[in-house]
Design an enzyme around this catalytic site. Sequence first.
Site, short mmCIF file in Angstrom:
data_model
loop_
_atom_site.label_atom_id
_atom_site.label_comp_id
_atom_site.label_asym_id
_atom_site.label_seq_id
_atom_site.Cartn_x
_atom_site.Cartn_y
_atom_site.Cartn_z
N GLU A 277 0.11 5.39 0.22
CA GLU A 277 1.52 5.30 -0.16
C GLU A 277 2.03 6.72 -0.10
O GLU A 277 1.65 7.55 -0.91
CB GLU A 277 1.62 4.76 -1.60
CG GLU A 277 3.00 4.82 -2.20
CD GLU A 277 3.81 3.58 -1.87
OE1 GLU A 277 3.40 2.50 -2.30
OE2 GLU A 277 4.85 3.72 -1.19
N GLY B 266 6.37 6.39 3.65
CA GLY B 266 6.08 4.98 3.89
C GLY B 266 4.72 4.57 3.38
O GLY B 266 3.95 5.38 2.86
N VAL C 2 0.90 2.77 3.99
CA VAL C 2 -0.10 2.68 5.05
C VAL C 2 -1.01 1.49 4.74
O VAL C 2 -1.45 1.33 3.59
CB VAL C 2 -0.93 3.99 5.16
CG1 VAL C 2 -1.91 3.91 6.32
CG2 VAL C 2 -0.01 5.20 5.34
N LYS D 105 1.17 2.48 9.69
CA LYS D 105 2.01 3.28 8.79
C LYS D 105 3.44 2.80 8.94
O LYS D 105 4.04 2.93 10.01
CB LYS D 105 1.87 4.76 9.14
CG LYS D 105 2.67 5.68 8.25
CD LYS D 105 2.23 7.13 8.45
CE LYS D 105 3.15 8.13 7.83
NZ LYS D 105 2.67 9.50 8.02
N ASP E 258 1.38 20.74 6.52
CA ASP E 258 1.06 19.95 5.31
C ASP E 258 -0.45 19.70 5.23
O ASP E 258 -0.89 18.59 4.96
CB ASP E 258 1.83 18.63 5.28
CG ASP E 258 1.87 18.02 3.87
OD1 ASP E 258 1.56 18.75 2.90
OD2 ASP E 258 2.21 16.84 3.73
N1 LIG Z 1 -5.22 6.42 10.36
C1 LIG Z 1 -5.50 6.22 9.09
N2 LIG Z 1 -6.64 5.62 8.72
C2 LIG Z 1 -6.93 5.41 7.42
N3 LIG Z 1 -6.15 5.82 6.40
C3 LIG Z 1 -5.01 6.45 6.70
C4 LIG Z 1 -4.61 6.67 8.05
N4 LIG Z 1 -3.43 7.32 8.03
C5 LIG Z 1 -3.11 7.49 6.73
N5 LIG Z 1 -4.03 6.95 5.92
C6 LIG Z 1 -4.05 6.93 4.44
O1 LIG Z 1 -2.72 6.89 3.96
C7 LIG Z 1 -2.42 8.08 3.21
C8 LIG Z 1 -0.97 8.47 3.45
O2 LIG Z 1 -0.79 8.69 4.84
P1 LIG Z 1 0.19 9.79 5.40
O3 LIG Z 1 -0.15 11.10 4.77
O4 LIG Z 1 0.20 9.75 6.88
O5 LIG Z 1 1.56 9.26 4.83
P2 LIG Z 1 2.76 10.09 4.23
O6 LIG Z 1 3.79 9.08 3.88
O7 LIG Z 1 3.18 11.13 5.16
O8 LIG Z 1 2.06 10.70 2.93
P3 LIG Z 1 2.37 12.05 2.11
O9 LIG Z 1 3.67 11.86 1.43
O10 LIG Z 1 1.21 12.09 1.11
O11 LIG Z 1 2.34 13.20 3.02
C9 LIG Z 1 -3.45 9.09 3.66
O12 LIG Z 1 -3.71 10.04 2.64
C10 LIG Z 1 -4.67 8.23 3.94
O13 LIG Z 1 -5.40 7.96 2.76
#
Ligand SMILES: Nc1ncnc2c1ncn2[C@@H]1O[C@H](COP(=O)(O)OP(=O)(O)OP(=O)(O)O)[C@@H](O)[C@H]1O
Length: 520
Positions: free
Chosen positions: A34, A38, A40, A55, A164
Amino acid sequence: MAVAAPGQLNIEESPPSWGSRSVDCFEKLEQIGEGTYGQVFMAREISSSEIVALKKIRMDNEKEGFPITAIREIKILKKLQHENVIKLKEIVTSPGPETVEQKKADGNKYKGSIYMVFEYMDHDLTGLADRPGLRFTIPQIKCYMKQLLTGLHYCHVNQVLHRDIKGSNLLIDNEGRLKLADFGLARSFSNDHVGNLTNRVITLWYRPPELLLGATKYGPAVDMWSVGCIFGELLFGKAILTGKNEPEQLNKIFELCGSPDEVNWPGVSKIPWYNNFKPTRPMKRRIREVFRNFDRHALDLLDKMLTLDPAQRISAKDALDAEYFWTDPLPCDPRSLPKYESSHEFQTKKKRQQLRQNEEAAKRQKLAHPLPNSRLPPIQHPGQSHPSQWSAPNHPVNHSQSAMSSGPGHHHYGKPRGPPGGPNRYPPAGNQGVNYNPNRGGGATQVRGYAGGPYPTQGRPPSYGGGSMPPGPAGGPGATGGYGVGPSNFPQSNQYGGSTSNRSLNQMGNNRNQQYGWQQ
Ligand SMILES: Nc1ncnc2c1ncn2[C@@H]1O[C@H](COP(=O)(O)OP(=O)(O)OP(=O)(O)O)[C@@H](O)[C@H]1O
């Protein structure tokens, strides 16, 4: 900004099929993340049974159509193809309003959802390290660090800043492969033209001093600071620089790395907010003192990563060449690492929350039906003390096959759960000057506080209220921690093993000149 619709994603040169398939081609299995941008999900592609990560791009606040962060992430990920960078496989959509009337009512905007389809990774580093009882071995830390640096070097050579780097954005699979993920804040940069960039990037604990001081011209060194914070965290067992807000973060940096001045950081006084934040008295650099029990080569590398002046900070390429990776114990082969049950920060956090709720429920029940002596204070045995927040965290163990320890240890890598660090974040002075270069950190007296007033507001969004954690990726994590331990709490033996052997063949990279496995 153009409004996105299925099959019409305007991402430069995207493969023709991108955006044309529906998310219904996938079966969602469970939520694994989360983020700010968005949710995931772990999902299975129905036709192939392949497990992927979906995602979902948050569109709630997007009056203008497709969010710029997602456009950036997609564009950049399309450009980057490397074994240590997460692979974006496809974009899929879910239907928007069914009827023409609904569409008209929405100003003809596409209101469906858009998903990025990624290869699935079993863990993120924060989730993995947070598993109770888990201890990373030294060859394992070297293996992860080497992959992190290799992926980042590839990004930097391709003129992409990640912006990041943190544990939850480092994904790891059960083959031991580590990949950089979450390019939502990433940017292309050019070496010859350094334009103005925002300094509101990088999660607070991993944000370098130049951004905290307001620099808007910066380069790959910002990511290398974050890598230094991750490295310190892996070695130390918990986060090393854990400010609750930007001024506190800077203060913690200065307490560990010394105060910046024109000698150790030429040009620092010209950075916009330097005068607001320069310490009132010089602080000396204490990395070698605080972490004196680290292996010598680990400490050398950490010192170079956590260099205040970005121009002098070690690059990813030079870090890969550091003695640390070429002396025993060598980085292990990723495939030799143990396989763990899937662990993502989102899930480990949820489990912890559940545990806490259960504990509270049990406490409530106990209060409702107290045992005869339950109102008496607990008996304190001589020599028994409370587990202190400064107690030694887990340290890596020096063998490659015992990553899982069976004990009840708590690995505090990642976002710590305890209360904010107390006043004794650093051990009492002693053993000063261990390899300390007096030119780097000013005089001997350590002080806290800033010369200037409040954090400057000029040119930046309003500051965070009430000292609470800043939101989002540019903000800090939701809890605080601290070093939590002084040198005296470190085991005195050299747990990281002697670094005695000569440079030798590396199980991951054959030899030094072939280590990156890609060309450019
Ligand atoms: N390809 C993947 N495979 C497995 N888990 C994933 C993958 N991509 C993301 N996740 C899980 O989802 C989490 C959140 O993903 P991501 O960082 O891309 O989203 P975000 O909305 O940008 O989050 P943040 O606000 O923390 O930066 C990751 O920390 C990870 O645990």
